[in-house]
Scaffold this motif. Structure first.
Motif, PDB file in Angstrom:
ATOM      1  N   ARG A 121      -4.726   9.716   0.730  1.00 54.67           N
ATOM      2  CA  ARG A 121      -5.106   8.301   0.849  1.00 54.67           C
ATOM      3  C   ARG A 121      -6.318   8.136   1.757  1.00 54.67           C
ATOM      4  O   ARG A 121      -7.234   7.361   1.452  1.00 54.67           O
ATOM      5  CB  ARG A 121      -3.929   7.487   1.388  1.00 54.67           C
ATOM      6  CG  ARG A 121      -2.767   7.344   0.425  1.00 54.67           C
ATOM      7  CD  ARG A 121      -1.752   6.334   0.939  1.00 54.67           C
ATOM      8  NE  ARG A 121      -0.596   6.265   0.058  1.00 54.67           N
ATOM      9  CZ  ARG A 121       0.510   6.975   0.221  1.00 54.67           C
ATOM     10  NH1 ARG A 121       0.612   7.818   1.252  1.00 54.67           N
ATOM     11  NH2 ARG A 121       1.518   6.859  -0.623  1.00 54.67           N
ATOM     12  N   ARG A 122      -6.331   8.852   2.860  1.00 53.88           N
ATOM     13  CA  ARG A 122      -7.460   8.738   3.787  1.00 53.88           C
ATOM     14  C   ARG A 122      -8.750   9.241   3.144  1.00 53.88           C
ATOM     15  O   ARG A 122      -9.824   8.655   3.330  1.00 53.88           O
ATOM     16  CB  ARG A 122      -7.155   9.507   5.073  1.00 53.88           C
ATOM     17  CG  ARG A 122      -6.112   8.815   5.963  1.00 53.88           C
ATOM     18  CD  ARG A 122      -6.000   9.485   7.316  1.00 53.88           C
ATOM     19  NE  ARG A 122      -5.381  10.806   7.225  1.00 53.88           N
ATOM     20  CZ  ARG A 122      -4.063  11.005   7.284  1.00 53.88           C
ATOM     21  NH1 ARG A 122      -3.235   9.980   7.416  1.00 53.88           N
ATOM     22  NH2 ARG A 122      -3.575  12.229   7.213  1.00 53.88           N
ATOM     23  N   PRO A 134      -2.787   6.708  -4.795  1.00 56.33           N
ATOM     24  CA  PRO A 134      -4.193   6.754  -4.368  1.00 56.33           C
ATOM     25  C   PRO A 134      -5.116   7.396  -5.399  1.00 56.33           C
ATOM     26  O   PRO A 134      -6.335   7.224  -5.332  1.00 56.33           O
ATOM     27  CB  PRO A 134      -4.140   7.585  -3.081  1.00 56.33           C
ATOM     28  CG  PRO A 134      -2.900   8.409  -3.202  1.00 56.33           C
ATOM     29  CD  PRO A 134      -1.927   7.553  -3.950  1.00 56.33           C
ATOM     30  N   HIS A 194       0.816  -1.214   0.000  1.00 56.17           N
ATOM     31  CA  HIS A 194       0.000   0.000   0.000  1.00 56.17           C
ATOM     32  C   HIS A 194       0.853   1.267   0.000  1.00 56.17           C
ATOM     33  O   HIS A 194       0.396   2.337  -0.430  1.00 56.17           O
ATOM     34  CB  HIS A 194      -0.945  -0.003   1.204  1.00 56.17           C
ATOM     35  CG  HIS A 194      -0.263   0.294   2.513  1.00 56.17           C
ATOM     36  ND1 HIS A 194      -0.178   1.570   3.029  1.00 56.17           N
ATOM     37  CD2 HIS A 194       0.381  -0.519   3.391  1.00 56.17           C
ATOM     38  CE1 HIS A 194       0.481   1.530   4.176  1.00 56.17           C
ATOM     39  NE2 HIS A 194       0.833   0.283   4.416  1.00 56.17           N
ATOM     40  N   VAL A 210      -9.439   9.277  -0.106  1.00 58.07           N
ATOM     41  CA  VAL A 210      -9.849   8.325  -1.136  1.00 58.07           C
ATOM     42  C   VAL A 210     -10.479   7.089  -0.504  1.00 58.07           C
ATOM     43  O   VAL A 210     -11.518   6.588  -0.962  1.00 58.07           O
ATOM     44  CB  VAL A 210      -8.641   7.929  -2.012  1.00 58.07           C
ATOM     45  CG1 VAL A 210      -9.017   6.786  -2.947  1.00 58.07           C
ATOM     46  CG2 VAL A 210      -8.156   9.127  -2.817  1.00 58.07           C
ATOM     47  N   GLN A 211      -9.857   6.577   0.554  1.00 58.11           N
ATOM     48  CA  GLN A 211     -10.395   5.395   1.222  1.00 58.11           C
ATOM     49  C   GLN A 211     -11.742   5.690   1.868  1.00 58.11           C
ATOM     50  O   GLN A 211     -12.618   4.828   1.928  1.00 58.11           O
ATOM     51  CB  GLN A 211      -9.397   4.901   2.274  1.00 58.11           C
ATOM     52  CG  GLN A 211      -8.121   4.326   1.678  1.00 58.11           C
ATOM     53  CD  GLN A 211      -7.043   4.076   2.718  1.00 58.11           C
ATOM     54  OE1 GLN A 211      -7.230   4.364   3.911  1.00 58.11           O
ATOM     55  NE2 GLN A 211      -5.905   3.547   2.275  1.00 58.11           N
ATOM     56  N   GLY A 212     -11.923   6.941   2.328  1.00 54.76           N
ATOM     57  CA  GLY A 212     -13.189   7.311   2.952  1.00 54.76           C
ATOM     58  C   GLY A 212     -14.342   7.350   1.976  1.00 54.76           C
ATOM     59  O   GLY A 212     -15.504   7.188   2.346  1.00 54.76           O
ATOM     60  N   ASN A 213     -14.009   7.568   0.690  1.00 49.48           N
ATOM     61  CA  ASN A 213     -15.047   7.594  -0.336  1.00 49.48           C
ATOM     62  C   ASN A 213     -15.308   6.212  -0.916  1.00 49.48           C
ATOM     63  O   ASN A 213     -16.144   6.053  -1.775  1.00 49.48           O
ATOM     64  CB  ASN A 213     -14.648   8.556  -1.465  1.00 49.48           C
ATOM     65  CG  ASN A 213     -14.635   9.994  -0.993  1.00 49.48           C
ATOM     66  OD1 ASN A 213     -15.378  10.364  -0.089  1.00 49.48           O
ATOM     67  ND2 ASN A 213     -13.785  10.821  -1.599  1.00 49.48           N
TER      68      ASN A 213
END
Length: 324
Positions: free
Chosen positions: A318-319, A275, A270, A321-324
């Motif tokens: 990254r946070r 991202p 990762h 993108v991951q949250g979406n």
């Protein structure tokens, strides 16, 4: 897309029936191909003295030879050294910075490599022609061009797994002499005769692609930096030796671990992903105008410019993108 070393015609202009038959069978009737020589026409002619040379036009009907000279060896190493010295000078003024950056000619090497790769890609994609790339030995600038051309053309090569496969196929298995080219620290003043940052030039070109197409490569800058570090000093055996024969004799695969196995661990993988990546099935044509080629600050200024804030910004991305 094919690659090879130079034909060994020598001063007597010897011919190889096997080579002629091989290239003759590749082209169907009425088709044409291009031989992209990464040496100047003059250098190719001079190579005959030492047994090398170029293809005879009459012996290879349907093939057209193109020369695009790419520097390597001492010229490339000196260019890199001048740029490293410039980036390490804390007292440099703006005027001297611009002058010395230009005189180092490193960005010119980047532009030339990308331009030649674009030419190969254009012949393949737009002309629909077969392309054979070679220089002298076929293990330096040849691999630089073929690897970049595939990145430009093939979206599979722009994924993390595909890029690893590209490196394995076009650099490691194809015989780039990592042990000779990366014998000492890239910035060392004590350099061997055969040292040259050809692989670094490739990584710089990949970074230029990632900057111009920030959504099209699945991997980010950190992977490129890690690859450079491991090419010069590594706890893994991936870049050891100069070719597959040496690796077999030294039993590298049996006695060392693979860099790819480490990179592909979930807890490591990762860190190297982009991202913002979004699959792009199209060909990515980089702009090679001088104003579009930039200094790779993440590499050349990595020990001078603090990267903390940049890393924090990427972490936030990254946070999000991951949250979406």
């Amino acid at each position: 897309l094919l690659r090879s070393s130079q034909p060994l015609t020598g001063p007597n202009r010897r011919r190889s029936r096997e080579d002629e038959q091989l290239l003759g069978t590749i082209l169907a009737e009425g088709e044409r191909g291009f031989v992209l020589d990464t040496r100047s026409a003059q250098a190719a002619k001079q190579a005959r003295i030492s047994g090398g040379g170029t293809e005879h036009k009459s012996a290879y009907p349907g093939w057209r030879r193109l020369h695009r000279a790419l520097d390597r060896g001492r010229v490339l190493q000196d260019s890199f050294s001048r740029l490293v010295e410039l980036c390490s000078d804390p007292a440099v003024t703006m005027e001297r910075w611009l002058g010395r950056l230009d005189s180092s000619r490193w960005l010119g090497h980047v532009k030339a490599a990308l331009s030649t790769a674009c030419l190969a890609a254009q012949c393949l994609d737009r002309e629909g022609c077969t392309v054979l790339v070679h220089g002298a030995e076929g293990t330096d600038t040849t691999l630089l061009v073929t690897a970049l051309a595939q990145l430009i053309l093939d979206p599979a090569c722009r994924t993390l797994d595909g890029f690893q496969g590209l490196l394995e196929r076009e650099w490691i298995q194809a015989g780039h002499p990592f042990q000779l080219r990366c014998a000492r620290s890239a910035s060392s003043h004590a350099r061997g005769k055969q040292e040259a940052p050809v692989f670094l030039l490739f990584l710089d070109c990949v970074w230029q692609l990632s900057r111009q197409f920030p959504l099209s490569l699945e991997f980010g800058e950190q992977l490129l930096l890690t690859l450079f570090d491991n090419a010069y000093a590594s706890a893994y055996g991936t870049f050891l030796c100069n070719n597959e024969r040496e690796r077999s004799l030294c039993k590298v695969k049996e006695s060392t671990h693979s860099l790819w196995a480490w990179l592909n661990q979930p807890e490591e993988r990762h860190k190297y992903l982009n991202p913002l990546y979004s699959h792009n099935p199209l060909v990515i044509w980089p702009c090679v105008e001088p104003q579009s080629i930039q200094l790779w600050q993440g590499f050349f200024l990595r020990w001078i410019r603090p990267s903390q804030h940049l890393e924090e910004a990427w972490g936030q991305i990254r946070r999000l993108v991951q949250g979406n």
